[in-house]
Scaffold this motif. Sequence first.
Motif, PDB file in Angstrom:
ATOM      1  N   ASN A 209       0.849  -1.189   0.000  1.00  0.00           N
ATOM      2  CA  ASN A 209       0.000   0.000   0.000  1.00  0.00           C
ATOM      3  C   ASN A 209       0.883   1.236   0.000  1.00  0.00           C
ATOM      4  O   ASN A 209       2.090   1.155   0.221  1.00  0.00           O
ATOM      5  CB  ASN A 209      -0.981  -0.017   1.175  1.00  0.00           C
ATOM      6  CG  ASN A 209      -0.269   0.062   2.491  1.00  0.00           C
ATOM      7  OD1 ASN A 209       0.366   1.048   2.800  1.00  0.00           O
ATOM      8  ND2 ASN A 209      -0.362  -1.002   3.275  1.00  0.00           N
TER       9      ASN A 209
ATOM     10  N   ASP B 197      -5.066  -5.638   5.509  1.00  0.00           N
ATOM     11  CA  ASP B 197      -6.132  -6.414   6.144  1.00  0.00           C
ATOM     12  C   ASP B 197      -6.012  -7.898   5.820  1.00  0.00           C
ATOM     13  O   ASP B 197      -6.433  -8.749   6.584  1.00  0.00           O
ATOM     14  CB  ASP B 197      -7.506  -5.921   5.663  1.00  0.00           C
ATOM     15  CG  ASP B 197      -7.812  -4.512   6.163  1.00  0.00           C
ATOM     16  OD1 ASP B 197      -7.408  -4.185   7.288  1.00  0.00           O
ATOM     17  OD2 ASP B 197      -8.441  -3.744   5.405  1.00  0.00           O
ATOM     18  N   TRP B 198      -5.462  -8.187   4.635  1.00  0.00           N
ATOM     19  CA  TRP B 198      -5.393  -9.584   4.195  1.00  0.00           C
ATOM     20  C   TRP B 198      -3.989  -9.947   3.751  1.00  0.00           C
ATOM     21  O   TRP B 198      -3.222  -9.112   3.302  1.00  0.00           O
ATOM     22  CB  TRP B 198      -6.348  -9.816   3.017  1.00  0.00           C
ATOM     23  CG  TRP B 198      -7.753  -9.429   3.312  1.00  0.00           C
ATOM     24  CD1 TRP B 198      -8.679 -10.177   3.994  1.00  0.00           C
ATOM     25  CD2 TRP B 198      -8.400  -8.210   2.958  1.00  0.00           C
ATOM     26  NE1 TRP B 198      -9.859  -9.483   4.083  1.00  0.00           N
ATOM     27  CE2 TRP B 198      -9.718  -8.275   3.461  1.00  0.00           C
ATOM     28  CE3 TRP B 198      -8.005  -7.069   2.283  1.00  0.00           C
ATOM     29  CZ2 TRP B 198     -10.640  -7.251   3.300  1.00  0.00           C
ATOM     30  CZ3 TRP B 198      -8.916  -6.041   2.117  1.00  0.00           C
ATOM     31  CH2 TRP B 198     -10.215  -6.144   2.623  1.00  0.00           C
TER      32      TRP B 198
ATOM     33  N   GLU C   2      -7.396 -13.436   6.547  1.00  0.00           N
ATOM     34  CA  GLU C   2      -7.416 -12.179   7.276  1.00  0.00           C
ATOM     35  C   GLU C   2      -6.176 -12.061   8.158  1.00  0.00           C
ATOM     36  O   GLU C   2      -5.793 -13.027   8.821  1.00  0.00           O
ATOM     37  CB  GLU C   2      -8.687 -12.103   8.118  1.00  0.00           C
ATOM     38  CG  GLU C   2      -9.068 -10.705   8.458  1.00  0.00           C
ATOM     39  CD  GLU C   2     -10.553 -10.561   8.824  1.00  0.00           C
ATOM     40  OE1 GLU C   2     -10.854  -9.631   9.546  1.00  0.00           O
ATOM     41  OE2 GLU C   2     -11.387 -11.391   8.394  1.00  0.00           O
TER      42      GLU C   2
ATOM     43  N   ASP D 166      -5.661  -8.316  13.613  1.00  0.00           N
ATOM     44  CA  ASP D 166      -6.091  -6.921  13.746  1.00  0.00           C
ATOM     45  C   ASP D 166      -5.394  -6.357  14.984  1.00  0.00           C
ATOM     46  O   ASP D 166      -5.880  -6.466  16.108  1.00  0.00           O
ATOM     47  CB  ASP D 166      -7.615  -6.866  13.883  1.00  0.00           C
ATOM     48  CG  ASP D 166      -8.140  -5.445  13.771  1.00  0.00           C
ATOM     49  OD1 ASP D 166      -7.412  -4.514  14.161  1.00  0.00           O
ATOM     50  OD2 ASP D 166      -9.272  -5.280  13.292  1.00  0.00           O
TER      51      ASP D 166
ATOM     52  N   ALA E 109      -7.011   5.986   7.234  1.00  0.00           N
ATOM     53  CA  ALA E 109      -6.816   6.641   5.931  1.00  0.00           C
ATOM     54  C   ALA E 109      -8.056   6.353   5.106  1.00  0.00           C
ATOM     55  O   ALA E 109      -8.324   5.205   4.764  1.00  0.00           O
ATOM     56  CB  ALA E 109      -5.567   6.090   5.247  1.00  0.00           C
ATOM     57  N   GLU E 110      -8.824   7.374   4.837  1.00  0.00           N
ATOM     58  CA  GLU E 110     -10.086   7.176   4.133  1.00  0.00           C
ATOM     59  C   GLU E 110     -10.091   7.937   2.812  1.00  0.00           C
ATOM     60  O   GLU E 110      -9.319   8.893   2.647  1.00  0.00           O
ATOM     61  CB  GLU E 110     -11.260   7.680   5.002  1.00  0.00           C
ATOM     62  CG  GLU E 110     -11.322   7.067   6.403  1.00  0.00           C
ATOM     63  CD  GLU E 110     -11.724   5.590   6.381  1.00  0.00           C
ATOM     64  OE1 GLU E 110     -12.210   5.124   5.335  1.00  0.00           O
ATOM     65  OE2 GLU E 110     -11.531   4.914   7.390  1.00  0.00           O
ATOM     66  N   THR E 111     -10.949   7.516   1.899  1.00  0.00           N
ATOM     67  CA  THR E 111     -11.063   8.268   0.647  1.00  0.00           C
ATOM     68  C   THR E 111     -12.451   8.885   0.483  1.00  0.00           C
ATOM     69  O   THR E 111     -12.676   9.624  -0.477  1.00  0.00           O
ATOM     70  CB  THR E 111     -10.779   7.363  -0.574  1.00  0.00           C
ATOM     71  OG1 THR E 111     -11.652   6.231  -0.518  1.00  0.00           O
ATOM     72  CG2 THR E 111      -9.331   6.889  -0.577  1.00  0.00           C
ATOM     73  N   ASP E 112     -13.357   8.571   1.405  1.00  0.00           N
ATOM     74  CA  ASP E 112     -14.703   9.140   1.297  1.00  0.00           C
ATOM     75  C   ASP E 112     -15.380   9.041   2.665  1.00  0.00           C
ATOM     76  O   ASP E 112     -15.054   8.164   3.467  1.00  0.00           O
ATOM     77  CB  ASP E 112     -15.526   8.394   0.234  1.00  0.00           C
ATOM     78  CG  ASP E 112     -15.609   6.903   0.490  1.00  0.00           C
ATOM     79  OD1 ASP E 112     -14.575   6.230   0.412  1.00  0.00           O
ATOM     80  OD2 ASP E 112     -16.721   6.420   0.796  1.00  0.00           O
TER      81      ASP E 112
ATOM     82  N   HIS F 243     -16.665   7.155   8.488  1.00  0.00           N
ATOM     83  CA  HIS F 243     -15.889   5.912   8.480  1.00  0.00           C
ATOM     84  C   HIS F 243     -14.952   5.825   9.684  1.00  0.00           C
ATOM     85  O   HIS F 243     -14.807   4.777  10.299  1.00  0.00           O
ATOM     86  CB  HIS F 243     -15.069   5.799   7.192  1.00  0.00           C
ATOM     87  CG  HIS F 243     -15.865   5.298   6.017  1.00  0.00           C
ATOM     88  ND1 HIS F 243     -15.648   5.727   4.731  1.00  0.00           N
ATOM     89  CD2 HIS F 243     -16.867   4.383   5.937  1.00  0.00           C
ATOM     90  CE1 HIS F 243     -16.483   5.111   3.905  1.00  0.00           C
ATOM     91  NE2 HIS F 243     -17.238   4.281   4.619  1.00  0.00           N
TER      92      HIS F 243
ATOM     93  N   LYS G 231     -12.935  -0.818  16.706  1.00  0.00           N
ATOM     94  CA  LYS G 231     -11.627  -1.240  17.208  1.00  0.00           C
ATOM     95  C   LYS G 231     -11.535  -1.116  18.719  1.00  0.00           C
ATOM     96  O   LYS G 231     -10.750  -1.829  19.341  1.00  0.00           O
ATOM     97  CB  LYS G 231     -10.515  -0.388  16.575  1.00  0.00           C
ATOM     98  CG  LYS G 231     -10.505  -0.397  15.058  1.00  0.00           C
ATOM     99  CD  LYS G 231     -10.159  -1.747  14.470  1.00  0.00           C
ATOM    100  CE  LYS G 231     -10.021  -1.646  12.972  1.00  0.00           C
ATOM    101  NZ  LYS G 231      -9.759  -2.931  12.326  1.00  0.00           N
TER     102      LYS G 231
END
Lengths: 229, 229
Positions: free
Chosen positions: B39, B107-108, B132, B135, B156-159, B164, B172
């Motif tokens: 990523n 995540d995976w 998975e 976490d 880190a979000e995009t929308d 979110h 969490k």
Amino acid sequence: EIVAAIEVELGQGPLSGRRVLVTSGPTHEPIDPVRYIANRSSGAQGTAVARALAALGAEVIFVTGPADVPPPLGMQVVKVETAQQMSDAVDAALPVDAGVFAAAVADWRVARASDKKLKKSRDGMPALEFAENPDILKRVSHMETGRPALVVGFAAETDNVVEHATAKRGRKGCDWIVANDVSPATGIMGGSENAVILISDSGAEEWPRMGKDAVAERLAARIADALTS
Amino acid sequence: EIVAAIEVELGQGPLSGRRVLVTSGPTHEPIDPVRYIANRSSGAQGTAVARALAALGAEVIFVTGPADVPPPLGMQVVKVETAQQMSDAVDAALPVDAGVFAAAVADWRVARASDKKLKKSRDGMPALEFAENPDILKRVSHMETGRPALVVGFAAETDNVVEHATAKRGRKGCDWIVANDVSPATGIMGGSENAVILISDSGAEEWPRMGKDAVAERLAARIADALTS
């Protein structure tokens, strides 16, 4: 580096007047805006080959994915990220006298990369569908008009190196394959040395393990021989 | 950097005597010996946070994936590649007074990474099965004994960033979430600036866009307040 650049300016060397394309580095294939699929190519060998060809006087067009090493000086550099972008950049660079395809191009991309970050769902991993990327080496090797006089592919293998690389040469239709063993135990991927086997129509020629710069110089000299003999 | 290191040596600052864990950077999840899923986290924000905490006198343990930026000086650095390795390194670092989980953990992972390079088959892409990953943030947040007094996650979000990130805080069980919008248009991912929203039990607090170092200093000061008040 500067000496090489000056020699090119002076138009010296056996490859002066020849135009050579070199691809290098990995490609990154996006999954979503933050995730991508990559490979461990550092770009070190491709960069060294480009530099060695320029030192012999060639006009080099260097098409590179997001590599760890900086691109060489004294030549046209085209930076790309994905296999599709690399394919387009190669098309734009043609025609050339020789093409050296050292990049580790992803065979697949995610068919529909998301423009939003994928979320963990109750069902687990979002399903990823893959699509096959353009096969740059095969396409250039099979060009009916304007095919480079010499097409050189690379094969990074982890087992049965000669067998896999020889099969790759037949499948792609290129003239030479520079094959190497990138098993983690060899330390070649990301390292400064390489041990390659040159596959041509005369068979498999094993070169001793040496620095990536030395491999590049030897390969560039062979390319000069092939283009000028 | 040197001044910060000296201050730590002198045991000055509001966080002197406190032990803080910071995770940073991306993780790489191998598909086979040459391919992996990555990523775009550069590690810049996590590295700046670790440096800012050390400048306030904290003993920092810095657990980092393969980041673009070099790790900070003057602290214990643990380099990892995969989410599983990061999880193990976090366990080894506990107990701590505060944990700041800035790493972008995959995540995976690929369920059975191949020890040989996967070959293109006639049927196309080899099937990849995903499993998975641990976490880390959720597990540390839910520790029954030895939970850090303050657990800070990143999102880190995009929308729908606030929505979110607030949901992530609840899911969490961490105390704070530092949320940001990493849409490509913002230029934040890989850039030198950040615009974050701090989500806590008092709601969402939007910070102005500023340098990543300034974000780090402000966050470190808030962490010092929370641990010492």
